[in-house]
Design a protein around this motif. Sequence first.
Motif, mmCIF file in Angstrom:
data_model
loop_
_atom_site.group_PDB
_atom_site.id
_atom_site.type_symbol
_atom_site.label_atom_id
_atom_site.label_comp_id
_atom_site.label_asym_id
_atom_site.label_seq_id
_atom_site.Cartn_x
_atom_site.Cartn_y
_atom_site.Cartn_z
ATOM 1 N N GLU A 238 94.927 152.351 51.864
ATOM 2 C CA GLU A 238 95.097 152.709 53.268
ATOM 3 C C GLU A 238 95.234 154.218 53.428
ATOM 4 N N ASP A 239 94.567 154.730 54.454
ATOM 5 C CA ASP A 239 94.726 156.137 54.797
ATOM 6 C C ASP A 239 96.143 156.399 55.259
ATOM 7 N N GLU A 240 96.516 157.688 55.233
ATOM 8 C CA GLU A 240 97.733 158.087 55.915
ATOM 9 C C GLU A 240 97.529 157.886 57.420
ATOM 10 N N VAL A 241 98.583 158.140 58.208
ATOM 11 C CA VAL A 241 98.447 158.075 59.656
ATOM 12 C C VAL A 241 97.263 158.955 60.055
ATOM 13 N N HIS A 242 96.241 158.337 60.636
ATOM 14 C CA HIS A 242 94.932 158.976 60.732
ATOM 15 C C HIS A 242 94.904 160.175 61.671
ATOM 16 N N ALA A 243 95.150 159.928 62.944
ATOM 17 C CA ALA A 243 95.018 160.973 63.965
ATOM 18 C C ALA A 243 93.670 161.676 63.898
ATOM 19 N N GLU A 244 92.653 160.933 63.523
ATOM 20 C CA GLU A 244 91.297 161.474 63.491
ATOM 21 C C GLU A 244 90.511 160.859 64.634
ATOM 22 N N PRO A 245 89.934 161.654 65.515
ATOM 23 C CA PRO A 245 89.183 161.085 66.630
ATOM 24 C C PRO A 245 88.054 160.185 66.149
ATOM 25 N N VAL A 246 87.809 159.115 66.891
ATOM 26 C CA VAL A 246 86.741 158.176 66.528
ATOM 27 C C VAL A 246 85.522 158.451 67.395
ATOM 28 N N ALA B 138 89.881 166.539 70.464
ATOM 29 C CA ALA B 138 88.860 165.818 69.716
ATOM 30 C C ALA B 138 87.562 166.621 69.670
ATOM 31 N N GLN B 139 87.210 167.238 70.788
ATOM 32 C CA GLN B 139 86.005 168.054 70.824
ATOM 33 C C GLN B 139 86.161 169.317 69.976
ATOM 34 N N ARG B 140 87.354 169.913 70.021
ATOM 35 C CA ARG B 140 87.580 171.133 69.244
ATOM 36 C C ARG B 140 87.507 170.831 67.747
ATOM 37 N N ARG B 141 88.060 169.694 67.362
ATOM 38 C CA ARG B 141 87.983 169.315 65.955
ATOM 39 C C ARG B 141 86.535 169.079 65.538
ATOM 40 N N ALA B 142 85.760 168.435 66.396
ATOM 41 C CA ALA B 142 84.360 168.190 66.076
ATOM 42 C C ALA B 142 83.603 169.509 65.910
ATOM 43 N N ARG B 143 83.975 170.514 66.699
ATOM 44 C CA ARG B 143 83.288 171.800 66.622
ATOM 45 C C ARG B 143 83.722 172.593 65.394
ATOM 46 N N ARG C 186 93.054 172.944 63.243
ATOM 47 C CA ARG C 186 94.516 172.885 63.228
ATOM 48 C C ARG C 186 94.995 172.299 64.550
ATOM 49 N N PRO C 187 95.607 171.099 64.548
ATOM 50 C CA PRO C 187 96.115 170.540 65.803
ATOM 51 C C PRO C 187 97.294 171.362 66.303
ATOM 52 N N PRO C 188 97.496 171.439 67.611
ATOM 53 C CA PRO C 188 98.639 172.198 68.127
ATOM 54 C C PRO C 188 99.948 171.742 67.483
ATOM 55 N N GLY C 189 100.681 172.694 66.933
ATOM 56 C CA GLY C 189 101.938 172.383 66.267
ATOM 57 C C GLY C 189 101.779 171.807 64.877
ATOM 58 N N GLY C 190 100.544 171.710 64.380
ATOM 59 C CA GLY C 190 100.309 171.097 63.077
ATOM 60 C C GLY C 190 99.638 172.043 62.109
ATOM 61 N N GLY D 247 93.563 156.919 69.923
ATOM 62 C CA GLY D 247 94.563 157.545 70.777
ATOM 63 C C GLY D 247 94.311 159.026 70.976
ATOM 64 N N VAL D 248 93.865 159.715 69.919
ATOM 65 C CA VAL D 248 93.543 161.133 70.047
ATOM 66 C C VAL D 248 92.394 161.325 71.034
ATOM 67 N N ALA D 249 91.342 160.512 70.873
ATOM 68 C CA ALA D 249 90.178 160.637 71.749
ATOM 69 C C ALA D 249 90.533 160.374 73.207
ATOM 70 N N ARG D 250 91.466 159.452 73.457
ATOM 71 C CA ARG D 250 91.846 159.104 74.830
ATOM 72 C C ARG D 250 92.831 160.094 75.431
ATOM 73 N N ARG D 251 93.811 160.526 74.640
ATOM 74 C CA ARG D 251 94.904 161.341 75.177
ATOM 75 C C ARG D 251 94.663 162.846 75.037
ATOM 76 N N PHE D 252 93.879 163.226 74.038
ATOM 77 C CA PHE D 252 93.595 164.650 73.808
ATOM 78 C C PHE D 252 92.092 164.855 73.602
ATOM 79 N N PRO D 253 91.293 164.550 74.617
ATOM 80 C CA PRO D 253 89.841 164.674 74.433
ATOM 81 C C PRO D 253 89.405 166.095 74.105
ATOM 82 N N ASP D 254 90.089 167.091 74.649
ATOM 83 C CA ASP D 254 89.715 168.475 74.344
ATOM 84 C C ASP D 254 89.951 168.782 72.862
#
Length: 243
Positions: A235-243, A123-128, A135-139, A114-121
Amino acid sequence: MAELAALWIVRHGESTANVAATEAESTGAELIGLTHRDADVPLSPTGEQQARATGRWLAELPPRRRPDVAVVSPYLRAVRTAELALDGTGIPVSRDERLRDRELGVLDGLTGHGVARRFPDEAQRRARLGKFYYRPPGGESWTDVALRLRGLLGDLRRDHAGQRVLLFGHDALVFLLRYLVEGLTEAELLALTGQHVIANCSVTGWSADADGRLVPDVFNDVTHLHRQGARPTREDEVHAEPV
């Protein structure tokens, strides 16, 4: 500053969000479909069994190894784990918001897909930037969580010097306590996160050596669950890690 005699952290028992996140990731869904805010996610029936098994482990500890005090994340899954595990022990308990789970901001409730589809930018920023500093926006970044844990450790050392302290928290906190207590580097921390998933109701701990320094003596251990007949889950926590 004086050191603690011993420090443990127990990850909370399996939660309903752990189950939902694993299912959502396995089916390629974008949303985990949570019905509670993160702070209010309850334990699953398996999680409650794990917490009770952890309580039986605590009850079997010799007096010289029993925790003197427990400090708990205010999130429901950790609070309930502590309630079940500490029932009848008489161990004094307090809650501390610095033990809460990492906040994911706009990525909350999304799978990695879902992160990769809805927030591709993002996902790229996290990879960099990398997992440690992103830090995700608001997180929060992992370094943000480490900062609040540094403050908590300082308070524990001041208020409970020479005592044995038991924490109840979340998987990222287990890794970050190793980072802080053992003086790991970013690379060493990320190697740990790549090699291990913190099991629900696992025990990680440190004991003071002859020089009074905390040294690791158990990591991600679920021996007590096997011994008490409770099913371990990783089980991991709620992932929110781009695949």
